[in-house]
Scaffold this active site. Structure first.
Site, PDB file in Angstrom:
ATOM      1  N   GLU A 288      56.065 -98.652  33.797  1.00  0.00           N
ATOM      2  CA  GLU A 288      55.405 -99.952  33.666  1.00  0.00           C
ATOM      3  C   GLU A 288      53.967 -99.818  34.159  1.00  0.00           C
ATOM      4  O   GLU A 288      53.064-100.513  33.717  1.00  0.00           O
ATOM      5  CB  GLU A 288      56.161-100.976  34.525  1.00  0.00           C
TER       6      GLU A 288
ATOM      7  N   ARG B 101      56.772-107.600  29.987  1.00  0.00           N
ATOM      8  CA  ARG B 101      55.673-106.780  30.536  1.00  0.00           C
ATOM      9  C   ARG B 101      54.696-106.308  29.435  1.00  0.00           C
ATOM     10  O   ARG B 101      54.071-105.259  29.569  1.00  0.00           O
ATOM     11  CB  ARG B 101      56.188-105.543  31.283  1.00  0.00           C
TER      12      ARG B 101
ATOM     13  N   SER C 156      57.605-102.089  40.727  1.00  0.00           N
ATOM     14  CA  SER C 156      58.475-101.364  39.798  1.00  0.00           C
ATOM     15  C   SER C 156      57.640-100.323  39.072  1.00  0.00           C
ATOM     16  O   SER C 156      56.638-100.661  38.445  1.00  0.00           O
ATOM     17  CB  SER C 156      59.043-102.296  38.740  1.00  0.00           C
TER      18      SER C 156
HETATM   19  N1  EPU Z   1      69.872-101.466  41.631  1.00  0.00           N
HETATM   20  C1  EPU Z   1      70.552-100.409  42.217  1.00  0.00           C
HETATM   21  N2  EPU Z   1      69.832 -99.508  42.963  1.00  0.00           N
HETATM   22  C2  EPU Z   1      68.492 -99.626  43.139  1.00  0.00           C
HETATM   23  C3  EPU Z   1      67.799-100.692  42.533  1.00  0.00           C
HETATM   24  C4  EPU Z   1      68.507-101.617  41.777  1.00  0.00           C
HETATM   25  O1  EPU Z   1      71.759-100.295  42.088  1.00  0.00           O
HETATM   26  O2  EPU Z   1      67.933 -98.767  43.813  1.00  0.00           O
HETATM   27  C5  EPU Z   1      70.636-102.485  40.882  1.00  0.00           C
HETATM   28  C6  EPU Z   1      70.691-103.792  41.673  1.00  0.00           C
HETATM   29  O3  EPU Z   1      71.783-103.825  42.550  1.00  0.00           O
HETATM   30  C7  EPU Z   1      70.829-104.814  40.572  1.00  0.00           C
HETATM   31  C8  EPU Z   1      70.025-104.214  39.426  1.00  0.00           C
HETATM   32  O4  EPU Z   1      69.944-102.815  39.688  1.00  0.00           O
HETATM   33  O5  EPU Z   1      72.171-104.925  40.171  1.00  0.00           O
HETATM   34  C9  EPU Z   1      68.651-104.836  39.269  1.00  0.00           C
HETATM   35  O6  EPU Z   1      67.904-104.669  40.455  1.00  0.00           O
HETATM   36  P1  EPU Z   1      66.861-105.805  40.971  1.00  0.00           P
HETATM   37  O7  EPU Z   1      67.455-107.183  40.894  1.00  0.00           O
HETATM   38  O8  EPU Z   1      66.315-105.346  42.269  1.00  0.00           O
HETATM   39  O9  EPU Z   1      65.728-105.870  39.877  1.00  0.00           O
HETATM   40  P2  EPU Z   1      65.073-104.781  38.950  1.00  0.00           P
HETATM   41  O10 EPU Z   1      65.630-104.907  37.586  1.00  0.00           O
HETATM   42  O11 EPU Z   1      65.145-103.483  39.625  1.00  0.00           O
HETATM   43  C10 EPU Z   1      63.167-106.407  38.099  1.00  0.00           C
HETATM   44  C11 EPU Z   1      61.670-106.376  37.989  1.00  0.00           C
HETATM   45  C12 EPU Z   1      61.020-106.629  39.364  1.00  0.00           C
HETATM   46  C13 EPU Z   1      61.480-107.994  39.840  1.00  0.00           C
HETATM   47  C14 EPU Z   1      63.010-108.003  39.926  1.00  0.00           C
HETATM   48  C15 EPU Z   1      63.555-109.359  40.274  1.00  0.00           C
HETATM   49  C16 EPU Z   1      61.123-104.878  36.173  1.00  0.00           C
HETATM   50  C17 EPU Z   1      60.579-103.550  35.798  1.00  0.00           C
HETATM   51  N3  EPU Z   1      61.231-105.102  37.474  1.00  0.00           N
HETATM   52  O12 EPU Z   1      63.555-105.304  38.935  1.00  0.00           O
HETATM   53  O13 EPU Z   1      59.618-106.646  39.186  1.00  0.00           O
HETATM   54  O14 EPU Z   1      60.926-108.313  41.116  1.00  0.00           O
HETATM   55  O15 EPU Z   1      63.582-107.651  38.628  1.00  0.00           O
HETATM   56  O16 EPU Z   1      63.311-110.232  39.213  1.00  0.00           O
HETATM   57  O17 EPU Z   1      61.441-105.690  35.303  1.00  0.00           O
HETATM   58  C18 EPU Z   1      57.606-105.370  39.361  1.00  0.00           C
HETATM   59  O18 EPU Z   1      57.464-105.533  38.159  1.00  0.00           O
HETATM   60  O19 EPU Z   1      56.780-104.723  40.064  1.00  0.00           O
HETATM   61  C19 EPU Z   1      58.790-105.926  40.025  1.00  0.00           C
HETATM   62  C20 EPU Z   1      59.035-105.714  41.311  1.00  0.00           C
END
Ligand code: EPU
Length: 344
Positions: A334, A161, A238
């Site tokens: 972000e 990012r 995010s």
């Molecule tokens: N999790 C929780 N509770 C929550 C949210 C997440 O326990 O409320 C856990 C999930 O179960 C999982 C882990 O945290 O084990 C990661 O969650 P998720 O796969 O949903 O992805 P993220 O790390 O929260 C990132 C990106 C997203 C992207 C997703 C999928 C960043 C800041 N965000 O989110 O990007 O869509 O991975 O690749 O890196 C964005 O930038 O706007 C965005 C949506």
């Protein structure tokens, strides 16, 4: 070119914050932008894209610029294709356009809101892919001088990012005019992230025979299930970046939280999902005034109706404090904050 005075930015930020700017200008060609810059527009300047990563903290005192440069041109060879895209083209239209022609690479980046220009600034990423993996060059105009300059991928200082365009000394200086992506004519699916394989199994789809269109649909459905549609509830995806911490710190936390998810960054660093920590702090689905935390993805802050930028900022700070107290980790937004002074 279109120009408005004392203009509401509500439809230009996906949070739906009703901030105003003194002037709003949308130009349609690089030449129009050049002429506009020479005509001394009201300062400060703020160049926006689709507004899907912005939080206005108050009214903006100067000129907000928006590109209207559209169009997609392609140049093919045997194995690859270069696609030059106007900054104002919707990102997901780029994904759809390229995949439907058999030009592969962007499938995991399906349905990310925003415009092509921002893909190069923000290095958008999802499901194991980042825009930087496909960007070949970024054509810009210097908002200080009106001169054009092309940055090759290696010059863009891409990271998670991050890009040169977000660095302190470059922030707010470059308007992206066109982005050129290099895509492949061979489909090599990336399936090892965030539940993609599990979802393929659910649908009875085998990795060996999977098409790019099927993968795009899986990604779209996973996103729709987790992320609120900004047309229904204001949000900027995010809100926080996932923090990268030293491995020792991660291991110490793991002893306390054996279920803690993580992504290895390198031998000595680990990325911890901020959404998981916020969720553990009990914030998922909770509200603070007119701002809240989404009930299916705690990384997403939402506008519960007529929230101001200050309402969202307040919620952001309270959450950061809670995460710092419980996990000893500082999480960083972000989303780009635009203060009322206009200085970023
Ligand atoms: N999790 C929780 N509770 C929550 C949210 C997440 O326990 O409320 C856990 C999930 O179960 C999982 C882990 O945290 O084990 C990661 O969650 P998720 O796969 O949903 O992805 P993220 O790390 O929260 C990132 C990106 C997203 C992207 C997703 C999928 C960043 C800041 N965000 O989110 O990007 O869509 O991975 O690749 O890196 C964005 O930038 O706007 C965005 C949506």
């Amino acid at each position: 070119m279109t120009k408005y005075e004392n203009y509401s930015l509500r439809n230009h930020n996906t949070f739906g914050i009703d901030a105003r700017c003194r002037f709003f200008v949308e130009y349609d060609t690089p030449e129009e932008l050049h002429d506009l810059l020479l005509a001394s527009p009201a300062m400060p300047l703020l160049h926006i894209g689709g507004g899907s990563n912005l939080l206005f903290l108050g009214d903006f005192p100067g000129t907000v610029l928006h590109s209207g440069i559209r169009g997609i041109e392609a140049e093919e060879d045997e194995t690859a294709v270069r696609v030059r895209v106007g900054a104002a083209v919707q990102w997901d239209d780029v994904v759809d356009y390229t995949l439907s022609r058999g030009w592969y690479g962007l499938e995991n980046l399906s349905l990310i809101p925003g415009e092509a220009g921002a893909s190069a600034v923000q290095n958008i990423g999802a499901y194991g892919s980042e825009a930087k993996d496909y960007i070949e060059r970024v054509e810009c105009m210097d908002l200080h001088t009106g001169q054009r300059r092309t940055f090759r991928n290696e010059e863009c200082c891409y990271g998670y990012r991050q890009s040169l365009f977000k660095q302190e000394e470059h922030r707010g200086r470059w308007a992206v005019l066109y982005v050129t992506y290099r895509l492949s004519k061979t489909f090599s699916p990336r399936l090892d992230y965030g539940g993609i394989r599990a979802e393929l199994e659910n649908r009875g789809l085998a990795a060996e025979t999977l098409t790019a269109q099927q993968l795009r649909q899986v990604i779209i459905d996973i996103r729709r299930a987790k992320l609120p549609d900004p047309r229904q509830q204001g949000n900027a995806g995010s809100f926080f970046m996932n923090p990268v911490v030293p491995r020792e710190q991660y291991e110490a936390l793991l002893a306390r939280y054996p279920q803690m998810p993580h992504y290895d960054v390198d031998d000595s660093h680990v990325k911890i999902p901020a959404g998981w920590m916020i969720d553990r702090c009990g914030w998922k689905g909770r509200a603070l005034g007119r701002a809240g935390v989404h009930d299916r993805q705690a990384l997403v802050l939402v506008n519960l109706g007529n929230a101001s930028g200050q309402d969202v900022l307040h919620l952001c700070e309270v959450i950061r404090n809670d995460v710092r107290e419980q996990f000893g980790i500082d999480i960083h937004p972000e989303v780009n904050f635009i203060p009322a002074s206009g200085r970023q």
